[in-house]
Design an enzyme around this catalytic site. Sequence first.
Site, PDB file in Angstrom:
ATOM      1  N   GLU A   1       0.803  -1.228   0.000  1.00  0.00           N
ATOM      2  CA  GLU A   1       0.000   0.000   0.000  1.00  0.00           C
ATOM      3  C   GLU A   1       0.835   1.277   0.000  1.00  0.00           C
ATOM      4  O   GLU A   1       0.573   2.175  -0.809  1.00  0.00           O
ATOM      5  CB  GLU A   1      -0.984  -0.012   1.176  1.00  0.00           C
ATOM      6  CG  GLU A   1      -2.140  -1.003   1.026  1.00  0.00           C
ATOM      7  CD  GLU A   1      -1.812  -2.407   1.493  1.00  0.00           C
ATOM      8  OE1 GLU A   1      -0.680  -2.628   1.966  1.00  0.00           O
ATOM      9  OE2 GLU A   1      -2.681  -3.290   1.401  1.00  0.00           O
TER      10      GLU A   1
ATOM     11  N   HIS B   1     -10.933  -4.172  10.196  1.00  0.00           N
ATOM     12  CA  HIS B   1     -11.625  -4.108   8.899  1.00  0.00           C
ATOM     13  C   HIS B   1     -12.987  -3.423   9.022  1.00  0.00           C
ATOM     14  O   HIS B   1     -13.893  -3.696   8.237  1.00  0.00           O
ATOM     15  CB  HIS B   1     -11.837  -5.513   8.319  1.00  0.00           C
ATOM     16  CG  HIS B   1     -10.626  -6.081   7.631  1.00  0.00           C
ATOM     17  ND1 HIS B   1      -9.479  -6.392   8.301  1.00  0.00           N
ATOM     18  CD2 HIS B   1     -10.397  -6.383   6.334  1.00  0.00           C
ATOM     19  CE1 HIS B   1      -8.589  -6.889   7.447  1.00  0.00           C
ATOM     20  NE2 HIS B   1      -9.119  -6.887   6.244  1.00  0.00           N
TER      21      HIS B   1
END
Lengths: 331, 329
Positions: free
Chosen positions: A60, A129
């Site tokens: 990322e 998440h």
Amino acid sequence: MREITLSQAVNEALAEEMRRDPTTFIIGEDVAEAGTPFKVLSGLVEEFGTERVIDTPISEPGFMGMAVGAAMTGSRPIVDLMFGDFIFLIMDQLCNQAAKIHYMSGGKLNVPLVLRTNLGATRRSAAQHSQSLQALVAHIPGLKVAMPSSAYEAKGLMKTAIRDNNPVVIFEDKLMYQDKAPVPEEEYLIPFGEANVKREGSDITLIATSSMVQVAEKAAEMLAGEGISAEVIDPRTIVPLDEKTLLDSVKKTSRAIVIDEGHQSYGVTAEIASRLNEKAFYHLDAPVLRMGAMDVPVPFSPALEDITVPTPEGVADNARKLCAGELIHAA
Amino acid sequence: MAKAKAKTKTNTEDYLRMYRQMVRIRTFEDNANQLYLSAKMPGLTHMYSGEEAVAVGICEALTDDDRITSTHRGHGHCVAKGAEFKEMFCELLGKEEGYCRGKGGSMHIADQSHGNLGANAIVGGSMGIATGSALRAKLNGDDDVTVCFFGDGATAQGLLYEVMNMAALWNLPVIYACENNGYSEYTKTEEIAAGSLTARAEAFGIEAFKVDGQDVLAVNDLTQKLVARCRKGEGPFFLELETYRYHGHHVGDINREYYRSKDEEKDWKQNRDPIVRFRGYLVEQGIATEEEIEAMNAEIEKDATDAVAYAEAAPYPDASEVDMHVYAD
Ligand SMILES: Cc1ncc(C[n+]2csc(CCOP(=O)(O)OP(=O)(O)O)c2C)c(N)n1
Ligand SMILES: [Mg+2]
């Protein structure tokens, strides 16, 4: 009007803008053939090829940084970050680099990129998440932040984001990908900084973002049955923020609750509430209330997770109390 | 490729325990998958089936004082490090008696009592933690070793190279165990990993080994040696374990032919299954009879069924627990 899902709306916005502007490309994990785990990007690689729908390794900070560099030198990258929680991995590239480059260069360099990601709990995905991290990026000058609340907003805001010359972060509600809403066939854009009055009312203003707009609308419906008329406003972008529409509403109703799924402390709700206090103080009949997610990491157990986020019942309950003057001297 | 034979091990009890632990993992996963399919488990989970020899081969070379860090595909590591079915199923169902009181779920199971520092839902998120645990061991003069489990996909995270550099500079007692199952979500490893994984570790001067991750004895033999060397201050080490996940990326990943062929799946299952292979070996060597093995399998199956029933009936945490444990006392 035809109805399409939020997922289809995003897909259409991306496809239309990629057809219009050859400098755009999508970059992220499993965006090409897999079309992301949420299948939002299905079909795009078939049309635009792997040169413009680029699958990356799980790196990322790396691909975020590359998007910044590409944006500074003529591309308009659309970065796909699979979960909003992964923003923590790319904070340096987003906040120290992308957000500041235009300013630090005295306006000479631009970073026209879009970071699409998501927010929202109650998907039983636990603490890493499920977060709603819009406040973190909204805090950094130089970043714009859009929070679509339906398929209609998702499409119009995405198109505007792609054409914006600044880094824009868009948070989609991952629980809403399959929700349908009317979306025109013809092209439209939704300008940043224009709130949408979803429902008019005269007793109290419910200002809600993204996932919380539905919650506020349900609360307004419940309140209507009891003779309380609630106005529901969706700011649509929190940076820039359409203060005028919010203030006009609060001056009319004299009461407000601000609802956002991020943690309540130091959050989006705090910012909006304090602007209302600063600029509409003499019009208020009650303190402006904040309703955000509880200040706890999102727990896995359904028995715990469901009580961490604002509900229509909770909003209606607070609205009732505000209208009855009950919370004025609370605490 | 390291092809260790059974020479160093003569203790049949160790062998039987390794077999048992592998079957326990497979059985746990079959039951967890069933819970998902019957909509009794909240959320999604990632199955470890197919990779049992990796977790068991490694963890059987460790003691309870040694630590591991685990991944989103973590049930195997958890069982192999000594966890009980009951507390694990309770955690998967979000029940109060779960290892994390229902707060963590499948992707965050931690079992402090056996040195499992926790699964992790951030790919690569435990690399710093594992290396930090090893730093603590060195600073304190403790002789425990930490094993950092992660997937091939996780080797794309920059953090790995920062911590391997420091671990190598400071000779930390950590073993980086890369479970190369050929896929990173819906993408083949060769599409996301340039060059050789072991060479990356070697670039830091770290001894690196490629092992058949379907051969529990090969994994165990090598790990025993490396653990012993770590305890003498000769770490860190890097292992690349060649293995395969039988299920989709997660339990909901059913239609996956667009990225992985059925033939390939069949080949691994039929020809390289770690449990079938080891079972054949045990019988062939006269360590166990078919009947003994069947009895062991049945006993494990019953254990799992009982634990599932227990977890299903167990209570959820009380609502008052929601804001407990945000801060330590
Ligand atoms: C930082 C981060 N990026 C992306 C993801 C989404 N994700 C979860 S598992 C996974 C693939 C991991 O592949 P690998 O490391 O090979 O482990 P495997 O699933 O094969 O065991 C991805 C991309 C994540 N959880 N965390
Ligand atoms: Mg993998």
